[in-house]
Design an enzyme around this catalytic site. Structure first.
Site, mmCIF file in Angstrom:
data_model
loop_
_atom_site.group_PDB
_atom_site.id
_atom_site.type_symbol
_atom_site.label_atom_id
_atom_site.label_comp_id
_atom_site.label_asym_id
_atom_site.label_seq_id
_atom_site.Cartn_x
_atom_site.Cartn_y
_atom_site.Cartn_z
ATOM 1 N N HIS A 274 0.852 -1.228 0.034
ATOM 2 C CA HIS A 274 0.034 0.012 0.081
ATOM 3 C C HIS A 274 0.868 1.284 0.176
ATOM 4 O O HIS A 274 0.594 2.380 -0.736
ATOM 5 C CB HIS A 274 -0.753 -0.092 1.304
ATOM 6 C CG HIS A 274 -2.105 1.139 1.276
ATOM 7 N ND1 HIS A 274 -3.154 1.330 0.805
ATOM 8 C CD2 HIS A 274 -1.467 2.458 2.066
ATOM 9 C CE1 HIS A 274 -3.617 2.358 1.097
ATOM 10 N NE2 HIS A 274 -2.641 3.084 1.588
ATOM 11 N N GLU A 275 1.760 1.550 0.859
ATOM 12 C CA GLU A 275 2.710 2.467 0.963
ATOM 13 C C GLU A 275 3.412 2.887 -0.281
ATOM 14 O O GLU A 275 3.606 3.741 -0.629
ATOM 15 C CB GLU A 275 3.458 2.411 2.330
ATOM 16 C CG GLU A 275 2.534 2.636 3.662
ATOM 17 C CD GLU A 275 1.579 3.583 3.720
ATOM 18 O OE1 GLU A 275 1.642 4.720 3.032
ATOM 19 O OE2 GLU A 275 0.500 3.614 4.342
ATOM 20 N N HIS B 153 1.510 4.244 -3.077
ATOM 21 C CA HIS B 153 1.622 5.736 -2.930
ATOM 22 C C HIS B 153 2.975 6.726 -3.576
ATOM 23 O O HIS B 153 2.818 7.515 -4.480
ATOM 24 C CB HIS B 153 1.463 6.384 -1.602
ATOM 25 C CG HIS B 153 0.302 6.145 -0.822
ATOM 26 N ND1 HIS B 153 -1.220 6.403 -1.600
ATOM 27 C CD2 HIS B 153 -0.396 5.693 0.133
ATOM 28 C CE1 HIS B 153 -2.093 5.953 -0.732
ATOM 29 N NE2 HIS B 153 -1.616 5.695 0.289
ATOM 30 N N HIS C 246 -5.766 6.833 -2.709
ATOM 31 C CA HIS C 246 -6.540 5.546 -2.051
ATOM 32 C C HIS C 246 -7.769 5.128 -3.054
ATOM 33 O O HIS C 246 -8.244 6.228 -3.787
ATOM 34 C CB HIS C 246 -7.342 6.098 -0.971
ATOM 35 C CG HIS C 246 -6.341 6.161 0.236
ATOM 36 N ND1 HIS C 246 -6.235 7.326 1.256
ATOM 37 C CD2 HIS C 246 -5.166 5.294 0.430
ATOM 38 C CE1 HIS C 246 -5.249 7.023 2.127
ATOM 39 N NE2 HIS C 246 -4.655 5.956 1.406
ATOM 40 N N CYS C 247 -7.907 3.939 -3.061
ATOM 41 C CA CYS C 247 -8.929 3.453 -4.190
ATOM 42 C C CYS C 247 -10.194 3.207 -3.425
ATOM 43 O O CYS C 247 -10.270 2.782 -2.190
ATOM 44 C CB CYS C 247 -8.376 2.024 -4.581
ATOM 45 S SG CYS C 247 -9.273 1.212 -6.004
ATOM 46 N N CYS D 288 -8.924 -3.706 -2.871
ATOM 47 C CA CYS D 288 -7.848 -3.294 -3.465
ATOM 48 C C CYS D 288 -6.964 -3.278 -2.422
ATOM 49 O O CYS D 288 -7.221 -2.401 -1.391
ATOM 50 C CB CYS D 288 -8.079 -2.014 -4.404
ATOM 51 S SG CYS D 288 -6.316 -1.499 -5.195
ATOM 52 N N CYS E 143 -6.128 -3.630 -7.775
ATOM 53 C CA CYS E 143 -7.157 -3.897 -8.574
ATOM 54 C C CYS E 143 -6.847 -3.657 -9.941
ATOM 55 O O CYS E 143 -5.617 -2.819 -10.164
ATOM 56 C CB CYS E 143 -8.175 -3.018 -8.127
ATOM 57 S SG CYS E 143 -8.253 -1.310 -8.294
ATOM 58 N N CYS F 79 -6.057 0.310 -10.588
ATOM 59 C CA CYS F 79 -4.686 0.749 -10.087
ATOM 60 C C CYS F 79 -3.508 0.131 -10.751
ATOM 61 O O CYS F 79 -2.621 0.936 -10.954
ATOM 62 C CB CYS F 79 -4.789 0.395 -8.642
ATOM 63 S SG CYS F 79 -5.655 1.417 -7.371
#
Length: 173
Positions: A130-131, A134, A140-141, A146, A165, A168
């Site tokens: 996640h990080e 970015h 953010h989705c 996701c 997903c 993304c």
């Protein structure tokens, strides 16, 4: 693309392995693990009994050897007015951080029939992916499956998958 993992404090080998495997799997990047670093001076806020996430990002940017660098720490992190954060990254930046401190608990609603160790490893992998997402420019989705979905509790971390997903994935391809 090289992502350098920068352990800060006492980060177990299995956490470093999980983070490395997740990054290679999702982003098809090279991953290195830097030498362990001490907690940055000035990071601790005695009023909050927590550490400023931004100081860990600055450390990762300073000592990391990759195009993307991510600090991993067992310390409890905060950012601005938030009570806590699992991680923090600057959009399109080179540095980011993940804290394992609150990923080890189910106190705010985490659920699973897996072992506590497996749940913890899953959470670490998801937050690392996640990080770094970015830093690739992903925001953010809205898709709650996701990995880029905003997840302020471990329950929401547990719901999402480790992967991006389709929407993304197309944004970084």
């Amino acid at each position: 693309m090289l992502v350098d993992i920068v352990p800060v404090g006492n980060v177990p080998a299995e956490v470093k392995r999980a983070a490395s495997a997740a990054l290679r799997s999702v982003y098809d990047c090279d991953v290195s693990v830097n030498d362990s670093q001490s907690v940055p001076n000035g990071a601790y806020d005695s009023d909050r009994n927590q550490y400023s996430a931004e100081t860990f990002i600055q450390l990762a940017e300073r000592v990391g050897r990759g195009e993307k660098n991510i600090a991993i720490t067992p310390q409890d992190l905060f950012y601005r007015r938030r009570n806590y954060v699992f991680g923090l990254a600057y959009l399109d930046g080179s540095g980011s951080v993940v804290s394992t401190y609150r990923l080890q608990t189910s106190s705010d609603g985490g659920f699973s029939n897996q072992s506590a160790a497996d749940i913890f490893q899953d959470r670490v992998r998801k937050e690392i992916v996640h990080e770094i997402g970015h830093t690739y420019g992903l925001e953010h989705c809205d898709n709650n499956r996701c990995v880029m979905n905003f997840s302020p509790t471990v329950r929401e971390v547990d719901i999402k998958e480790e992967n991006l997903c389709g929407s993304c994935q197309r944004l970084i391809s």
